[in-house]
Design an enzyme around this catalytic site. Structure first.
Site, PDB file in Angstrom:
ATOM      1  N   LYS A   1      41.240  15.382 -23.758  1.00  0.00           N
ATOM      2  CA  LYS A   1      40.748  15.657 -25.039  1.00  0.00           C
ATOM      3  C   LYS A   1      41.787  15.901 -26.272  1.00  0.00           C
ATOM      4  CE  LYS A   1      35.675  16.667 -24.180  1.00  0.00           C
ATOM      5  NZ  LYS A   1      34.696  17.666 -24.308  1.00  0.00           N
TER       6      LYS A   1
ATOM      7  N   LYS B   1      35.014   6.014 -19.503  1.00  0.00           N
ATOM      8  CA  LYS B   1      33.829   6.891 -19.370  1.00  0.00           C
ATOM      9  C   LYS B   1      32.932   6.481 -20.651  1.00  0.00           C
ATOM     10  CE  LYS B   1      33.372  11.382 -19.870  1.00  0.00           C
ATOM     11  NZ  LYS B   1      33.424  12.567 -19.852  1.00  0.00           N
TER      12      LYS B   1
ATOM     13  N   LYS C   1      29.893  10.221 -25.562  1.00  0.00           N
ATOM     14  CA  LYS C   1      29.173  10.372 -26.990  1.00  0.00           C
ATOM     15  C   LYS C   1      30.421  10.250 -28.248  1.00  0.00           C
ATOM     16  CE  LYS C   1      26.454  14.178 -25.407  1.00  0.00           C
ATOM     17  NZ  LYS C   1      26.594  15.832 -25.355  1.00  0.00           N
TER      18      LYS C   1
HETATM   19  P1  AMP Z   1      28.369  16.325 -22.247  1.00  0.00           P
HETATM   20  O1  AMP Z   1      27.745  15.254 -22.952  1.00  0.00           O
HETATM   21  O2  AMP Z   1      29.951  16.167 -22.188  1.00  0.00           O
HETATM   22  O3  AMP Z   1      27.897  17.574 -22.652  1.00  0.00           O
HETATM   23  O4  AMP Z   1      27.954  16.176 -20.828  1.00  0.00           O
HETATM   24  C1  AMP Z   1      26.734  16.397 -20.189  1.00  0.00           C
HETATM   25  C2  AMP Z   1      26.322  16.079 -18.752  1.00  0.00           C
HETATM   26  O5  AMP Z   1      26.473  14.631 -18.742  1.00  0.00           O
HETATM   27  C3  AMP Z   1      27.540  16.763 -17.845  1.00  0.00           C
HETATM   28  O6  AMP Z   1      26.995  17.038 -16.661  1.00  0.00           O
HETATM   29  C4  AMP Z   1      28.272  15.376 -17.652  1.00  0.00           C
HETATM   30  O7  AMP Z   1      29.176  15.721 -16.360  1.00  0.00           O
HETATM   31  C5  AMP Z   1      27.487  14.301 -17.665  1.00  0.00           C
HETATM   32  N1  AMP Z   1      28.150  12.920 -18.029  1.00  0.00           N
HETATM   33  C6  AMP Z   1      28.659  12.698 -19.455  1.00  0.00           C
HETATM   34  N2  AMP Z   1      29.232  11.470 -19.539  1.00  0.00           N
HETATM   35  C7  AMP Z   1      28.937  11.044 -18.205  1.00  0.00           C
HETATM   36  C8  AMP Z   1      29.053   9.785 -17.783  1.00  0.00           C
HETATM   37  N3  AMP Z   1      29.680   8.722 -18.572  1.00  0.00           N
HETATM   38  N4  AMP Z   1      28.719   9.411 -16.478  1.00  0.00           N
HETATM   39  C9  AMP Z   1      27.999  10.273 -15.847  1.00  0.00           C
HETATM   40  N5  AMP Z   1      27.637  11.621 -16.204  1.00  0.00           N
HETATM   41  C10 AMP Z   1      28.203  11.816 -17.451  1.00  0.00           C
END
Ligand code: AMP
Ligand code: TRP
Length: 333
Positions: free
Chosen positions: A114, A198, A201
């Site tokens: 990041k 990956k 968002k």
């Molecule tokens: P975040 O959007 O980073 O707050 O992630 C929220 C949850 O979604 C966390 O448990 C992440 O590990 C999961 N997550 C985010 N992006 C992915 C992805 N591309 N594949 C699988 N899990 C994801």
């Protein structure tokens, strides 16, 4: 015995298929088991480690709560709240930052990704982010943390912090060491534009992800345009190793339909991508459009969403402030 579940999602934009398949689908399953006590947190403090537009942030907090509910998390069974409203998180985070070691944080790969090339310009918050995450988890005596694969290292750090605090203050078992709950398969959904990146968002191109609030035509177009390779679909899982896009799309199909990767590979073996994409689009439309319509409906009722948060904050605060009080006593305040 039931599990104590805690997980967090950042309110930084629309939630997408990666969030759903990697984390939220599992939240719903855990929420539906009456033996579990579940807490799902909108981690707004984490989100400001990267600059946010205040008006957008408020909208995104509502959007995240609406998405939790639309996916099937029941606020009568689970606590849903936003982190900034329970001050124990920030306070415990400070105390734990005096326990965690710089060497431990220096190993965190998410910070490196990041912060990018110019680490000097990253916020201190982005660096200490995993300590706040440890505070989130440890304040609730959490036993299990459902997350996507990308959070595994942060969970290990959380366990190290818990252990060191217990040792330093001679308080065996005061902080419980939580177990990660990471799905064995499909725990890392990749971008539709690049099978090695990956789904995220923060990726500028919206075409790289299926958002949980996309409508039918957006889903169909995104799948049509999703990157593929020139070969027909393979007949074995092994062949997928060198074909990241095919692997990702077949993984999405399998995870959404609840069938094994092997079964999906057999089903589409030798077929062209165009045929497979029709099936994948249809499946996505069937699963995602009902969620997307429900999100839109819920977003029209901001008072209801505020009520859910207020109620959740009250319950979370009661648990967290009690634990924080004990932390204060242990530390000698
Ligand atoms: P975040 O959007 O980073 O707050 O992630 C929220 C949850 O979604 C966390 O448990 C992440 O590990 C999961 N997550 C985010 N992006 C992915 C992805 N591309 N594949 C699988 N899990 C994801
Ligand atoms: N760091 C997690 C992510 O970006 C979000 C998060 C914050 C979290 N606190 C947490 C996840 C506590 C699980 C438990 O995905």
């Amino acid at each position: 015995m039931g599990k104590k579940i805690f997980s967090g999602v950042q309110p930084t934009g629309n939630l997408h298929l990666g969030n759903f398949l990697g984390a939220i689908k599992n939240f719903v399953k855990l929420n539906n088991d009456d033996n579990n006590e579940c807490i799902f947190c909108v981690v707004d403090l984490h989100s400001i480690t990267i600059p946010q537009n205040p008006k957008e942030l408020k909208k995104n907090i509502h959007n995240t709560v609406a998405t939790f509910l639309a996916c099937g998390i029941d606020p009568k069974k689970s606590i849903i709240f936003n982190q900034s409203q329970v001050s124990a998180h920030s306070e415990a985070s400070w105390i734990l930052s005096c326990v965690a070691r710089i060497g431990w944080l220096n190993r965190m790969t998410q910070f490196k990704e990041k912060a990018g090339k110019d680490k000097e310009k990253a916020s201190i918050g982005l660096y200490s982010y995993p300590i706040l995450m440890a505070a989130d988890i440890l304040l609730y005596d959490t036993t299990h943390v459902p997350v996507g694969n990308d959070q595994k290292q942060h969970l290990e750090l959380c366990r190290d912090i818990a252990q060191k605090f217990n040792n330093d203050f001679n308080m065996k078992d005061f902080f419980k060491e939580p177990e990660p709950l990471i799905q064995k398969e499909f725990s890392r959904i990749m971008s539709l534009k690049d099978g090695l990146k990956k789904m995220s968002k923060s990726e500028p191109s919206d075409q790289s992800r299926i958002n949980l609030n996309d409508n039918e035509s957006q889903i169909v177009t995104k799948i049509k345009k999703a990157k593929t390779d020139p070969l027909p679909l393979p007949s074995t899982i092994k062949e997928l190793e060198k074909r990241p896009e095919a692997k990702n799309l077949l993984g999405i199909f399998s995870s959404l339909s609840g069938q094994t990767l092997e079964k999906s590979v057999n089903e589409f073996s030798g077929k062209n991508f165009s045929k497979f994409k029709e099936n994948l689009s249809q499946l996505l439309v069937d699963k995602i459009v009902p969620i997307s319509s429900e999100i839109k409906k819920l977003l029209n009722d901001k008072n209801f969403l505020e009520d859910v948060l207020l109620n959740g904050c009250g319950k979370a605060d009661a648990i967290a402030s009690k634990k924080l009080k004990k932390i204060h006593e242990i530390v000698g305040f």
